[in-house]
Design a protein around this motif. Structure first.
Motif, PDB file in Angstrom:
ATOM      1  N   LYS A 138      16.645  34.183  33.567  1.00  0.00           N
ATOM      2  CA  LYS A 138      14.969  34.157  32.940  1.00  0.00           C
ATOM      3  C   LYS A 138      15.325  34.730  31.610  1.00  0.00           C
ATOM      4  N   LYS A 139      16.049  35.533  31.291  1.00  0.00           N
ATOM      5  CA  LYS A 139      16.338  36.079  30.004  1.00  0.00           C
ATOM      6  C   LYS A 139      16.582  34.919  29.059  1.00  0.00           C
ATOM      7  N   ILE A 140      17.692  34.270  29.389  1.00  0.00           N
ATOM      8  CA  ILE A 140      17.938  32.723  28.641  1.00  0.00           C
ATOM      9  C   ILE A 140      16.693  31.925  28.526  1.00  0.00           C
ATOM     10  N   GLN A 141      15.855  31.735  29.230  1.00  0.00           N
ATOM     11  CA  GLN A 141      14.625  30.850  29.222  1.00  0.00           C
ATOM     12  C   GLN A 141      13.612  31.630  28.126  1.00  0.00           C
ATOM     13  N   GLU A 142      13.471  32.963  28.292  1.00  0.00           N
ATOM     14  CA  GLU A 142      12.647  33.685  27.405  1.00  0.00           C
ATOM     15  C   GLU A 142      13.113  33.549  26.028  1.00  0.00           C
ATOM     16  N   ILE A 143      14.348  33.529  25.791  1.00  0.00           N
ATOM     17  CA  ILE A 143      15.013  33.374  24.279  1.00  0.00           C
ATOM     18  C   ILE A 143      14.461  32.037  23.770  1.00  0.00           C
ATOM     19  N   TRP A 144      14.927  30.987  24.745  1.00  0.00           N
ATOM     20  CA  TRP A 144      14.295  29.523  24.477  1.00  0.00           C
ATOM     21  C   TRP A 144      13.114  29.388  24.082  1.00  0.00           C
ATOM     22  N   ASP A 145      12.357  30.028  24.738  1.00  0.00           N
ATOM     23  CA  ASP A 145      10.719  29.811  24.735  1.00  0.00           C
ATOM     24  C   ASP A 145      10.476  30.284  23.295  1.00  0.00           C
ATOM     25  N   ILE A 147      12.389  30.717  20.907  1.00  0.00           N
ATOM     26  CA  ILE A 147      12.967  29.885  19.825  1.00  0.00           C
ATOM     27  C   ILE A 147      11.858  28.603  19.621  1.00  0.00           C
ATOM     28  N   ALA A 148      11.359  28.229  20.691  1.00  0.00           N
ATOM     29  CA  ALA A 148      10.468  26.742  20.619  1.00  0.00           C
ATOM     30  C   ALA A 148       9.393  26.940  19.995  1.00  0.00           C
ATOM     31  N   ALA A 149       8.461  28.466  20.158  1.00  0.00           N
ATOM     32  CA  ALA A 149       7.614  28.972  19.652  1.00  0.00           C
ATOM     33  C   ALA A 149       7.565  29.236  18.256  1.00  0.00           C
ATOM     34  N   GLY A 150       9.044  29.141  17.633  1.00  0.00           N
ATOM     35  CA  GLY A 150       9.236  29.498  16.206  1.00  0.00           C
ATOM     36  C   GLY A 150       9.297  31.190  16.024  1.00  0.00           C
ATOM     37  N   GLU A 151       9.338  31.990  17.028  1.00  0.00           N
ATOM     38  CA  GLU A 151       9.584  33.329  16.806  1.00  0.00           C
ATOM     39  C   GLU A 151      10.976  33.692  16.509  1.00  0.00           C
ATOM     40  N   GLN A 152      10.885  34.890  15.951  1.00  0.00           N
ATOM     41  CA  GLN A 152      12.409  35.482  15.346  1.00  0.00           C
ATOM     42  C   GLN A 152      12.754  36.078  16.682  1.00  0.00           C
ATOM     43  N   VAL A 153      14.477  35.556  17.138  1.00  0.00           N
ATOM     44  CA  VAL A 153      14.798  36.211  18.358  1.00  0.00           C
ATOM     45  C   VAL A 153      15.919  37.619  17.722  1.00  0.00           C
TER      46      VAL A 153
END
Length: 153
Positions: A138-145, A147-153
């Motif tokens: 779930k945490k990995i998916q949140e990070i990918w989401d 990144i896909a939205a162009g947000e800073q991780v």
């Protein structure tokens, strides 16, 4: 319950039967009889070989697959591998646990994740990597989401 030694005895009996059918084929009166005996002998040989292979893997029973026996993972699947060799100048690994993938179709062979430029590592054995826990997935998916939205991780 059948013991390992009892199974070995049965397999040896299959090999003995194969040998007897091969002898009958050599002594057959007609080509049809010889062909039939050879076919039966071949079936016994195949059955015995398959049983030996299965028995050996069960005797090992350690959950590790051995590439030298032709036991390779599906192409591109990430596995845990025990490797040895020199992935870079001045670096030598001996029995090191690494994540790796096997690519037999494009002749890349084994690719060790931490050392992708390493050519021809010695992979002693491998096993499938366990699934990640749900909270990690779930945490990995949140990070990918993000990144896909162009947000800073």
């Amino acid at each position: 319950m059948t013991t390992i030694n009892e199974l070995k005895e049965v397999i040896l009996e299959m090999e003995k039967a194969a040998h007897e059918y091969e002898q009958e084929a050599r002594e057959a009166d007609t080509k049809a009889d010889a062909d039939f005996c050879e076919k039966i002998a071949g079936m016994y040989r195949i059955a015995a070989a398959c049983c030996w292979e299965k028995l050996e893997s069960q005797e090992a029973g350690d959950g590790w697959f051995r590439p030298e026996k032709g036991e390779l993972p599906p192409d591109g699947e990430t596995v845990i591998a025990i490797v040895s060799g020199s992935p870079a100048d001045g670096t030598t690994l001996t029995g090191s646990y690494q994540t790796a993938s096997y690519y037999g179709e494009d002749s890349a062979g084994w690719v060790v994740d931490e050392w992708p430029e390493w050519e021809n590592p010695t992979v002693h054995c491998w096993q499938s990597a366990p699934e990640a826990p749900e909270e990690v997935k779930k945490k990995i998916q949140e990070i990918w989401d993000k990144i896909a939205a162009g947000e800073q991780v």
